[in-house]
Design a protein around this motif. Structure first.
Motif, PDB file in Angstrom:
ATOM      1  N   GLY A 112       7.428 -11.187  -3.763  1.00  0.00           N
ATOM      2  CA  GLY A 112       6.521 -10.170  -4.286  1.00  0.00           C
ATOM      3  C   GLY A 112       6.884  -9.775  -5.700  1.00  0.00           C
ATOM      4  N   GLU A 113       5.924  -9.148  -6.384  1.00  0.00           N
ATOM      5  CA  GLU A 113       4.696  -8.677  -5.804  1.00  0.00           C
ATOM      6  C   GLU A 113       3.684  -9.808  -5.673  1.00  0.00           C
ATOM      7  N   ILE A 114       2.909  -9.763  -4.589  1.00  0.00           N
ATOM      8  CA  ILE A 114       1.701 -10.555  -4.473  1.00  0.00           C
ATOM      9  C   ILE A 114       0.612  -9.626  -3.957  1.00  0.00           C
ATOM     10  N   GLY A 115      -0.636 -10.014  -4.111  1.00  0.00           N
ATOM     11  CA  GLY A 115      -1.694  -9.161  -3.587  1.00  0.00           C
ATOM     12  C   GLY A 115      -3.004  -9.309  -4.314  1.00  0.00           C
ATOM     13  N   LEU A 174       8.177  -8.945   2.362  1.00  0.00           N
ATOM     14  CA  LEU A 174       6.908  -9.202   1.699  1.00  0.00           C
ATOM     15  C   LEU A 174       6.502  -7.953   0.927  1.00  0.00           C
ATOM     16  N   VAL A 175       6.444  -8.058  -0.400  1.00  0.00           N
ATOM     17  CA  VAL A 175       6.123  -6.925  -1.268  1.00  0.00           C
ATOM     18  C   VAL A 175       4.683  -7.071  -1.744  1.00  0.00           C
ATOM     19  N   LEU A 176       3.839  -6.119  -1.373  1.00  0.00           N
ATOM     20  CA  LEU A 176       2.405  -6.247  -1.599  1.00  0.00           C
ATOM     21  C   LEU A 176       1.896  -5.282  -2.656  1.00  0.00           C
ATOM     22  N   HIS A 177       1.086  -5.825  -3.552  1.00  0.00           N
ATOM     23  CA  HIS A 177       0.417  -5.056  -4.599  1.00  0.00           C
ATOM     24  C   HIS A 177      -1.059  -4.971  -4.248  1.00  0.00           C
ATOM     25  N   SER A 178      -1.626  -3.768  -4.324  1.00  0.00           N
ATOM     26  CA  SER A 178      -3.045  -3.609  -4.044  1.00  0.00           C
ATOM     27  C   SER A 178      -3.612  -2.484  -4.892  1.00  0.00           C
ATOM     28  N   ARG A 179      -4.698  -2.790  -5.574  1.00  0.00           N
ATOM     29  CA  ARG A 179      -5.444  -1.759  -6.295  1.00  0.00           C
ATOM     30  C   ARG A 179      -6.921  -1.978  -6.019  1.00  0.00           C
ATOM     31  N   CYS A 232       4.690  -2.017   1.190  1.00  0.00           N
ATOM     32  CA  CYS A 232       3.426  -1.741   0.511  1.00  0.00           C
ATOM     33  C   CYS A 232       3.744  -0.982  -0.771  1.00  0.00           C
ATOM     34  N   HIS A 233       3.766  -1.705  -1.856  1.00  0.00           N
ATOM     35  CA  HIS A 233       4.196  -1.200  -3.159  1.00  0.00           C
ATOM     36  C   HIS A 233       3.129  -0.284  -3.763  1.00  0.00           C
ATOM     37  N   CYS A 234       3.573   0.835  -4.360  1.00  0.00           N
ATOM     38  CA  CYS A 234       2.655   1.782  -5.000  1.00  0.00           C
ATOM     39  C   CYS A 234       1.484   2.128  -4.083  1.00  0.00           C
ATOM     40  N   PHE A 235       1.806   2.506  -2.886  1.00  0.00           N
ATOM     41  CA  PHE A 235       0.777   2.705  -1.866  1.00  0.00           C
ATOM     42  C   PHE A 235      -0.091   3.913  -2.183  1.00  0.00           C
ATOM     43  N   PHE A 272       6.347   2.113   3.088  1.00  0.00           N
ATOM     44  CA  PHE A 272       5.311   2.477   2.121  1.00  0.00           C
ATOM     45  C   PHE A 272       5.954   3.127   0.897  1.00  0.00           C
ATOM     46  N   GLY A 273       5.693   2.554  -0.279  1.00  0.00           N
ATOM     47  CA  GLY A 273       6.304   3.048  -1.511  1.00  0.00           C
ATOM     48  C   GLY A 273       5.370   3.962  -2.284  1.00  0.00           C
ATOM     49  N   TYR A 274       5.934   5.037  -2.844  1.00  0.00           N
ATOM     50  CA  TYR A 274       5.157   6.002  -3.611  1.00  0.00           C
ATOM     51  C   TYR A 274       5.785   6.208  -4.987  1.00  0.00           C
ATOM     52  N   THR A 275       4.925   6.317  -5.983  1.00  0.00           N
ATOM     53  CA  THR A 275       5.358   6.630  -7.343  1.00  0.00           C
ATOM     54  C   THR A 275       4.891   8.023  -7.712  1.00  0.00           C
ATOM     55  N   ASN A 276       5.241   8.458  -8.925  1.00  0.00           N
ATOM     56  CA  ASN A 276       4.776   9.782  -9.346  1.00  0.00           C
ATOM     57  C   ASN A 276       3.283   9.788  -9.673  1.00  0.00           C
TER      58      ASN A 276
END
Length: 222
Positions: free
Chosen positions: A42-45, A75-80, A113-116, A135-139
């Motif tokens: 990752g990241e993939i997505g 598995l590190v997932l990017h989703s927007r 789940c990156h930047c969820f 589940f990952g959270y950013t500011n």
């Protein structure tokens, strides 16, 4: 990679959905991901903020990278999703459907789940398919409002502490007067998530650090 590992780094190799590489790049990627020193794919997505004519290629690239997945990597997932607030979970849900049907992923896969930014409507569906998800959270969560993002806020409030991670996604999402983010500003993510959950930021930072160690060093589920 050996020098990074010696300094305490955990190695992840990915193919970001915004990446368009050459065949030579792909060969380098497959060589790297097969290395025993690599902990995560990752990241993939998918990134729906890009033009729709790129979406199919993104899906093909994600399918291609999943074909390289071995039994152990996280598995590190990017989703927007698109900026259409009526469908905030569309991208995550599409990834969910693709992964649940892929033979190399499997129900027991460790997932980050990156930047969820998913809603409470999505979270139970995701955990039903992949119970070992963090589940990952950013500011970035500081921008959520009760008026427009109530379901996203509810997902954060109801998230089990043992599943939560904190991220800076440096150099993006700067805070505290900084133009660019760095890992040293992780406390700001803890501050914003703690505000939403009504929890002390220092306690949250400790819990999430333990979770990150369990996931990426010990390779254990939440």
């Amino acid at each position: 990679m050996d020098s990074w590992i010696a300094h305490g780094a955990v190695i992840a190799v990915g193919w970001h959905p915004l990446t368009s590489g050459t065949e030579e790049d792909w060969q380098r990627f497959t060589t790297l991901i097969s290395s025993p020193e690599v902990t995560a794919l990752g990241e993939i997505g998918l990134d729906r903020t890009e033009q729709p004519d790129t979406w199919f290629t993104q899906m093909l690239n994600m399918e291609k990278t999943l074909s390289t997945l071995g039994p152990k990597p996280v598995l590190v997932l990017h989703s927007r999703s698109s900026k259409d607030t009526q469908t905030p979970d569309e991208s995550w849900f599409t990834i969910l459907q693709m992964h649940r049907n892929h033979p190399k992923v499997g129900r027991d896969r460790l997932v980050h789940c990156h930047c969820f930014t998913g809603t409470q409507a999505l979270t139970p569906r995701w955990l039903e398919e992949f119970p070992n998800t963090y589940f990952g959270y950013t500011n970035l969560v500081r921008k959520f409002s009760e008026k427009d993002d109530a379901e996203k806020l509810e997902s954060i409030r109801r998230m089990e502490p043992g599943r939560m991670l904190l991220e800076t996604d440096a150099p993006y999402f700067g805070n505290g007067g900084a133009r660019r983010n760095t890992p040293a500003l992780l406390g700001y993510a803890a501050l914003e998530v703690g505000r939403i959950r009504d929890e002390p930021w220092k306690d949250l930072l400790l819990i999430c650090s333990e979770n990150a160690y369990r996931l990426y060093v010990q390779g254990q589920p939440s």
